[in-house]
Motif scaffolding. Sequence first.
Motif, PDB file in Angstrom:
ATOM      1  N   THR A 141       0.841  -1.193   0.000  1.00 60.60           N
ATOM      2  CA  THR A 141       0.000   0.000   0.000  1.00 60.60           C
ATOM      3  C   THR A 141       0.875   1.242   0.000  1.00 60.60           C
ATOM      4  O   THR A 141       2.102   1.163   0.137  1.00 60.60           O
ATOM      5  CB  THR A 141      -0.911   0.022   1.245  1.00 60.60           C
ATOM      6  OG1 THR A 141      -0.118   0.377   2.402  1.00 60.60           O
ATOM      7  CG2 THR A 141      -1.556  -1.339   1.473  1.00 60.60           C
ATOM      8  N   ASP A 142       0.250   2.392  -0.129  1.00 59.98           N
ATOM      9  CA  ASP A 142       0.998   3.651  -0.087  1.00 59.98           C
ATOM     10  C   ASP A 142       1.619   3.879   1.286  1.00 59.98           C
ATOM     11  O   ASP A 142       2.578   4.640   1.423  1.00 59.98           O
ATOM     12  CB  ASP A 142       0.066   4.826  -0.431  1.00 59.98           C
ATOM     13  CG  ASP A 142      -0.382   4.796  -1.889  1.00 59.98           C
ATOM     14  OD1 ASP A 142       0.314   4.142  -2.702  1.00 59.98           O
ATOM     15  OD2 ASP A 142      -1.410   5.403  -2.206  1.00 59.98           O
ATOM     16  N   GLU A 143       1.070   3.225   2.272  1.00 57.82           N
ATOM     17  CA  GLU A 143       1.593   3.371   3.629  1.00 57.82           C
ATOM     18  C   GLU A 143       2.603   2.283   3.983  1.00 57.82           C
ATOM     19  O   GLU A 143       3.110   2.247   5.107  1.00 57.82           O
ATOM     20  CB  GLU A 143       0.432   3.337   4.633  1.00 57.82           C
ATOM     21  CG  GLU A 143      -0.576   4.465   4.433  1.00 57.82           C
ATOM     22  CD  GLU A 143      -1.728   4.357   5.396  1.00 57.82           C
ATOM     23  OE1 GLU A 143      -1.710   3.430   6.229  1.00 57.82           O
ATOM     24  OE2 GLU A 143      -2.644   5.200   5.320  1.00 57.82           O
ATOM     25  N   GLY A 144       2.873   1.408   3.036  1.00 59.81           N
ATOM     26  CA  GLY A 144       3.817   0.333   3.296  1.00 59.81           C
ATOM     27  C   GLY A 144       3.203  -1.021   3.028  1.00 59.81           C
ATOM     28  O   GLY A 144       2.056  -1.136   2.594  1.00 59.81           O
ATOM     29  N   ALA A 145       3.978  -2.063   3.275  1.00 63.14           N
ATOM     30  CA  ALA A 145       3.521  -3.427   3.011  1.00 63.14           C
ATOM     31  C   ALA A 145       2.922  -4.055   4.263  1.00 63.14           C
ATOM     32  O   ALA A 145       3.395  -3.815   5.384  1.00 63.14           O
ATOM     33  CB  ALA A 145       4.676  -4.279   2.500  1.00 63.14           C
ATOM     34  N   TYR A 146       1.905  -4.862   4.050  1.00 67.85           N
ATOM     35  CA  TYR A 146       1.279  -5.610   5.136  1.00 67.85           C
ATOM     36  C   TYR A 146       1.255  -7.094   4.766  1.00 67.85           C
ATOM     37  O   TYR A 146       1.131  -7.453   3.588  1.00 67.85           O
ATOM     38  CB  TYR A 146      -0.159  -5.143   5.373  1.00 67.85           C
ATOM     39  CG  TYR A 146      -0.276  -3.769   5.990  1.00 67.85           C
ATOM     40  CD1 TYR A 146      -0.396  -3.626   7.369  1.00 67.85           C
ATOM     41  CD2 TYR A 146      -0.265  -2.621   5.196  1.00 67.85           C
ATOM     42  CE1 TYR A 146      -0.505  -2.372   7.942  1.00 67.85           C
ATOM     43  CE2 TYR A 146      -0.372  -1.363   5.762  1.00 67.85           C
ATOM     44  CZ  TYR A 146      -0.492  -1.242   7.138  1.00 67.85           C
ATOM     45  OH  TYR A 146      -0.593  -0.002   7.704  1.00 67.85           O
ATOM     46  N   LEU A 147       1.351  -7.936   5.759  1.00 65.06           N
ATOM     47  CA  LEU A 147       1.184  -9.369   5.566  1.00 65.06           C
ATOM     48  C   LEU A 147      -0.189  -9.756   6.105  1.00 65.06           C
ATOM     49  O   LEU A 147      -0.471  -9.548   7.289  1.00 65.06           O
ATOM     50  CB  LEU A 147       2.269 -10.150   6.311  1.00 65.06           C
ATOM     51  CG  LEU A 147       3.703  -9.936   5.836  1.00 65.06           C
ATOM     52  CD1 LEU A 147       4.668 -10.705   6.730  1.00 65.06           C
ATOM     53  CD2 LEU A 147       3.876 -10.350   4.384  1.00 65.06           C
ATOM     54  N   LEU A 148      -1.024 -10.301   5.264  1.00 66.72           N
ATOM     55  CA  LEU A 148      -2.362 -10.702   5.660  1.00 66.72           C
ATOM     56  C   LEU A 148      -2.340 -12.192   5.979  1.00 66.72           C
ATOM     57  O   LEU A 148      -2.153 -13.025   5.090  1.00 66.72           O
ATOM     58  CB  LEU A 148      -3.360 -10.395   4.557  1.00 66.72           C
ATOM     59  CG  LEU A 148      -3.407  -8.929   4.108  1.00 66.72           C
ATOM     60  CD1 LEU A 148      -4.460  -8.738   3.040  1.00 66.72           C
ATOM     61  CD2 LEU A 148      -3.646  -7.998   5.287  1.00 66.72           C
ATOM     62  N   VAL A 149      -2.505 -12.512   7.223  1.00 72.17           N
ATOM     63  CA  VAL A 149      -2.463 -13.891   7.701  1.00 72.17           C
ATOM     64  C   VAL A 149      -3.901 -14.355   7.899  1.00 72.17           C
ATOM     65  O   VAL A 149      -4.606 -13.859   8.773  1.00 72.17           O
ATOM     66  CB  VAL A 149      -1.691 -13.991   9.031  1.00 72.17           C
ATOM     67  CG1 VAL A 149      -1.547 -15.443   9.473  1.00 72.17           C
ATOM     68  CG2 VAL A 149      -0.335 -13.306   8.916  1.00 72.17           C
ATOM     69  N   VAL A 150      -4.348 -15.290   7.075  1.00 72.85           N
ATOM     70  CA  VAL A 150      -5.738 -15.728   7.100  1.00 72.85           C
ATOM     71  C   VAL A 150      -5.820 -17.136   7.668  1.00 72.85           C
ATOM     72  O   VAL A 150      -5.150 -18.048   7.187  1.00 72.85           O
ATOM     73  CB  VAL A 150      -6.359 -15.699   5.692  1.00 72.85           C
ATOM     74  CG1 VAL A 150      -7.826 -16.080   5.754  1.00 72.85           C
ATOM     75  CG2 VAL A 150      -6.189 -14.318   5.063  1.00 72.85           C
ATOM     76  N   GLU A 151      -6.642 -17.296   8.691  1.00 73.65           N
ATOM     77  CA  GLU A 151      -6.855 -18.583   9.326  1.00 73.65           C
ATOM     78  C   GLU A 151      -8.340 -18.940   9.278  1.00 73.65           C
ATOM     79  O   GLU A 151      -9.192 -18.144   9.679  1.00 73.65           O
ATOM     80  CB  GLU A 151      -6.399 -18.547  10.790  1.00 73.65           C
ATOM     81  CG  GLU A 151      -4.892 -18.545  10.972  1.00 73.65           C
ATOM     82  CD  GLU A 151      -4.317 -19.948  10.914  1.00 73.65           C
ATOM     83  OE1 GLU A 151      -4.203 -20.604  11.953  1.00 73.65           O
ATOM     84  OE2 GLU A 151      -4.006 -20.393   9.783  1.00 73.65           O
ATOM     85  N   SER A 152      -8.643 -20.123   8.779  1.00 68.05           N
ATOM     86  CA  SER A 152     -10.012 -20.622   8.775  1.00 68.05           C
ATOM     87  C   SER A 152     -10.220 -21.475  10.017  1.00 68.05           C
ATOM     88  O   SER A 152      -9.481 -22.431  10.245  1.00 68.05           O
ATOM     89  CB  SER A 152     -10.257 -21.445   7.510  1.00 68.05           C
ATOM     90  OG  SER A 152     -11.558 -21.992   7.527  1.00 68.05           O
TER      91      SER A 152
END
Length: 308
Positions: A63-74
């Motif tokens: 993103t414009d604000e930096g990188a994020y790691l999206l950790v998705v757990e079901s």
Amino acid sequence: MVGSSHEALHRIFQKDPALLTRALQHVLRIPFPEPREFAAMNVDLTEIEPVERRVDTLLRANTDEGAYLLVVESQGKPDERKRGSWPYYLSYLHEKYRCEPVLIVITQNSATARWAAEPIHLGVRGCPSLTVRPFVLGPDNVPVIADEREAERDVPLAVLSAMTHGRGPGAAAILESLAAALRTIDADTAAAFVQFVDSCLGDPQAQQMWRDLMTAMQYFFRHPLAEQVREEGRVEGREEGREEGREEGRAQERADTILRNLLWRRIDVPDSVRGRVLSCTDMDELGTWLDRSYQVTDAEDLFAEDRT
């Protein structure tokens, strides 16, 4: 001999462990409970043997604000082990990738959603050193999309709606709307969505309804799940003695689907309707009745001549 300030800063606590808890209590004003005893432990945290740790989905979002790691757990049900592994995942990922990790938990169960949303506090009660607050997507906050036009505007969200809410009497409208919306996107993407939904529908009746809907979509026949559906239909046909010819078997299968849809939607089926449906061998007429079986509120309306 102490060789550095770094070493000195932690060696003093080895010398007098109680100093550490007194510092927490009196310097930082943290209500740490009074220890009964101390035990020295190995400071080497290296894992000698590999330990397999996997998240369900891991995505990097720039993103414009930096990188994020999206950790998705079901999460199907509460699992107290996750309250230890989730903080580990986030800490490990932050250290490895130097990106901000975001934990997202997806569930189909309201009780599990409430459990997963509870903050995870590690450390002193009331004043934790680490707090993890999962973001939870579940039946209480994922919108119900049961309108075809709304589903077409955001097909992935409609897929999530079906995966989350696809059970009970309300499932029919949700699945029908999604089935129509899938026709507006490319076949390969739609086929992937089809399989996601199929895997998430725990209600056997809802899953069968979904498969019936999908079997009618021509592109779907090119994908593995469609072959599975057709094979199950062939097996079912053999078990019920429907081996009098391929066309007759298909007609019988479609007739059964019509009656099953009405039953699943809690619509009373008189013997006259059942008999007419089961005796019909015209695939086009059966196809018309099949389409109507997802919409009518009275079984007799299957045969209404003025319906389109």
